[in-house]
Design a protein around this motif. Structure first.
Motif, mmCIF file in Angstrom:
data_model
loop_
_atom_site.group_PDB
_atom_site.id
_atom_site.type_symbol
_atom_site.label_atom_id
_atom_site.label_comp_id
_atom_site.label_asym_id
_atom_site.label_seq_id
_atom_site.Cartn_x
_atom_site.Cartn_y
_atom_site.Cartn_z
ATOM 1 N N ARG A 9 0.792 -1.223 0.000
ATOM 2 C CA ARG A 9 0.000 0.000 0.000
ATOM 3 C C ARG A 9 0.831 1.284 0.000
ATOM 4 O O ARG A 9 0.629 2.144 -0.850
ATOM 5 N N PRO A 10 1.790 1.413 0.934
ATOM 6 C CA PRO A 10 2.621 2.626 0.884
ATOM 7 C C PRO A 10 3.354 2.765 -0.447
ATOM 8 O O PRO A 10 3.510 3.856 -0.964
ATOM 9 N N ARG A 11 3.757 1.623 -1.008
ATOM 10 C CA ARG A 11 4.477 1.661 -2.272
ATOM 11 C C ARG A 11 3.567 2.169 -3.392
ATOM 12 O O ARG A 11 3.966 2.948 -4.232
ATOM 13 N N ILE A 13 1.027 4.132 -2.960
ATOM 14 C CA ILE A 13 0.819 5.570 -2.748
ATOM 15 C C ILE A 13 2.029 6.361 -3.233
ATOM 16 O O ILE A 13 1.903 7.403 -3.875
ATOM 17 N N LEU A 14 3.236 5.840 -2.949
ATOM 18 C CA LEU A 14 4.447 6.525 -3.412
ATOM 19 C C LEU A 14 4.429 6.636 -4.937
ATOM 20 O O LEU A 14 4.701 7.693 -5.498
ATOM 21 N N LEU A 17 2.097 9.313 -5.957
ATOM 22 C CA LEU A 17 2.632 10.644 -5.681
ATOM 23 C C LEU A 17 3.702 11.024 -6.693
ATOM 24 O O LEU A 17 3.729 12.141 -7.207
ATOM 25 N N VAL A 18 4.589 10.072 -6.960
ATOM 26 C CA VAL A 18 5.684 10.350 -7.895
ATOM 27 C C VAL A 18 5.131 10.673 -9.284
ATOM 28 O O VAL A 18 5.538 11.621 -9.936
ATOM 29 N N GLU B 53 3.876 5.681 4.566
ATOM 30 C CA GLU B 53 2.708 6.250 3.894
ATOM 31 C C GLU B 53 2.529 7.722 4.256
ATOM 32 O O GLU B 53 2.430 8.589 3.386
ATOM 33 N N GLY B 56 5.398 9.801 2.801
ATOM 34 C CA GLY B 56 5.231 10.121 1.387
ATOM 35 C C GLY B 56 4.206 11.215 1.162
ATOM 36 O O GLY B 56 4.443 12.159 0.405
ATOM 37 N N LEU B 57 3.067 11.108 1.850
ATOM 38 C CA LEU B 57 1.995 12.090 1.654
ATOM 39 C C LEU B 57 2.394 13.468 2.149
ATOM 40 O O LEU B 57 2.211 14.475 1.458
ATOM 41 N N PHE B 60 4.911 14.979 -0.155
ATOM 42 C CA PHE B 60 4.314 15.533 -1.372
ATOM 43 C C PHE B 60 3.718 16.911 -1.103
ATOM 44 O O PHE B 60 3.982 17.874 -1.822
ATOM 45 N N SER B 83 8.639 13.476 -1.450
ATOM 46 C CA SER B 83 7.815 12.289 -1.192
ATOM 47 C C SER B 83 8.678 11.028 -1.223
ATOM 48 O O SER B 83 8.437 10.095 -0.452
ATOM 49 N N TYR B 87 8.993 8.596 2.031
ATOM 50 C CA TYR B 87 8.740 7.158 1.928
ATOM 51 C C TYR B 87 9.954 6.363 2.406
ATOM 52 O O TYR B 87 9.825 5.428 3.204
#
Lengths: 278, 231
Positions: A9-11, A13-14, A17-18, B53, B56-57, B60, B83, B87
């Motif tokens: 999940r975090p990946r 989201i990253l 974002l990227v 998470e 990263g947010l 950003f 971000s 992360y």
């Protein structure tokens, strides 16, 4: 399966974002400072302007204290130099008042003052850039005062930079020393024309394409060339030659120049309402 | 107002405050022409407190705010760099780093230095050649100075970010989890609420670990329960 989800999940989201960031970068690069992203930046500057002014007026003593603490020696030396200069100037002022009157009449007639009859807007410097990689200042005038992008900015000392961004109440001025900055200059001693490039905060500018036969020496003055379609009007003082090096066998000389305007302590600047067409 | 919204508001407010300071006072405090980077520091702290998470947010958002006040680099470049930093710090925090008073300054030093270098390299890759024109020595010098200055102020900033991201009343777990699910539903709606809640509880576990400083096992258990409630 749970472990997979935890890391995925975090990946995800990253990645999102990227991709968003890259899209923004692309859109902004294509718009070239204008367009939607330019408008967003301008709006943000206007929204934050009052808050920034208030914060700065409240917290300015901290910055002043810091500067005082870190530059105590040089400030003290400068103070004594200034006292000395003041004493000299007082003496000269007595004798100079008549000459001054004459000079004023002459310069009014011949527009010897480098600004000439270009209309100007005087603005106060409110903030310096928050970045470590660009050299710019914010001034407290914007489109509301008739400022537009690419207008030259000067002080009594000479060229300071150009307007890079403008919103209704603020404008960002890119200084001479910014690495993206370049200006066409002319050597006052013999009229040769070169391009001067900024190389970063506090660094001298580089003079490009000075061939080995050009007569140039330390202390020579450079003014804007004002050639066709150049962004700056003619004859604004820009810089003084600091060093000239010619390596044996080289076709070009290595010339560094320092701005005549003191860029580290700008308080008020004048924006020339000038564009290459006018 | 729900705790998730409150936490988000607090974090947003904190970032705006950091932006205002960064654009007004911080540039007056330059050493050798370099000033600290509060928005990058907030990103690092958020990642330390809340994991990859949140890192990263927040990175950003912080990067985007910073970009609004830059001129020569395109909008989104700092957002990209920050971000990635958020992360990375969040991931490393989970697996490698040990709790201790040195954690915040040391991480801020390394991560801020890396962040500045990532920003320059990413910029160079998309054709912002002015970033590399000063030469590699100056870039590394600038990055290291930013790292050192951020490290000096890291401890208090981390405390403030920790407060903003966690609960002011009740268990820290429920707040962090709620925050996680809120972000989850905002950004990753397609993942479904179950996964969002799970990731939320994951964030909350680090938040709880950081703020309560208790042994990690009870914090995890509490956070797990909190995750259930938060959803």
């Amino acid at each position: 399966m749970a472990a997979y989800r935890r890391s995925a999940r975090p990946r995800f989201i990253l990645l999102l974002l990227v991709l968003t960031a890259i899209t923004l970068v692309t859109v902004d690069t294509r718009a070239n400072g204008g367009g939607l992203t330019g408008a967003i930046r301008g709006r943000a500057h206007d929204v934050f302007a009052p808050v920034q002014s208030a914060t700065h007026s409240v917290l300015r003593p901290i910055g002043d204290f810091f500067t005082g603490a870190f530059h105590y020696g040089s400030l003290k030396r400068e103070n004594s130099q200034l006292r000395d200069q003041l004493a000299q100037a007082r003496g000269q002022a007595l004798g100079a008042s008549d000459a001054q009157r004459e000079l004023k009449i002459l310069s009014e007639q011949a527009h010897l003052d480098f600004v000439g009859n270009i209309p100007t807007v005087t603005a106060q410097v409110v903030d310096t850039t928050s970045s470590n990689f660009e050299v710019s200042i914010q001034i407290n005038r914007g489109t509301g005062s008739g400022i537009a992008v690419n207008m030259p900015v000067v002080t009594g000392g000479g060229l300071v930079g150009r307007v890079a961004q403008v919103s209704s109440q603020r404008a960002t001025v890119l200084l001479l020393t910014d690495p993206t900055f370049s200006v066409g200059v002319r050597l006052t001693t013999n009229g040769s024309v070169f391009v001067a490039d900024g190389t970063g905060r506090g660094n001298p500018l580089n003079l490009e394409l000075v061939d080995a036969t050009t007569q140039i020496k330390t202390g020579d003055k450079l003014v804007t060339s004002g050639l066709n379609l150049e962004q700056y009007p003619k004859d604004i003082p820009v810089a003084t030659v600091r060093s000239v090096k010619t390596a044996p066998g080289q076709l070009q000389q290595d010339v560094t120049i320092v701005p005549t305007a003191d860029l580290s302590r700008l308080e008020y600047v004048r924006v020339l309402q000038w564009s290459p067409q006018s | 107002m729900s705790p998730a919204v409150l936490a988000r508001l607090r974090l947003g407010g904190l970032l705006v405050l950091a932006l205002v300071l960064q654009t007004t006072v911080v540039p007056d405090l330059r050493i050798l022409g370099v000033c600290a980077d509060l928005l990058l520091l907030c990103t690092v702290c958020a990642a330390l407190v809340g994991g990859p998470e949140l890192g990263g947010l927040v990175g950003f958002a912080a990067g985007l705010l910073a970009d609004l006040f830059l001129t020569t680099t395109p909008l989104g470049l700092s957002a990209l760099a920050f971000s990635v930093v958020g992360y990375a710090v969040g991931s490393v925090r989970r697996t490698v780093l040990q709790e201790g008073w040195l954690l915040a300054p040391a991480t801020a030093l390394v991560a801020s230095t890396a962040g500045v270098i990532i920003f320059v390299l990413a910029g160079a890759m998309i054709g912002q050649s002015q970033l590399t024109r000063v030469g590699p020595v100056d870039i590394v010098k600038t990055a290291l100075l930013v790292g050192v200055m951020n490290a000096v102020i890291a401890a208090p900033v981390c405390r403030v970010v920790g407060w903003a991201a966690s609960a002011s009343q009740g268990s820290p777990g429920s707040m962090g989890s709620a925050l996680g699910s809120a972000f989850g539903s905002a950004f990753g709606g397609s993942l479904g609420s179950h996964r969002a809640g799970q990731a939320g509880s994951e964030i909350s576990s680090t938040a709880a670990r950081h703020s309560s400083r208790l042994a990690s096992r009870p914090a995890h258990i509490r956070a797990g329960r909190g995750g259930g409630r938060g959803r």
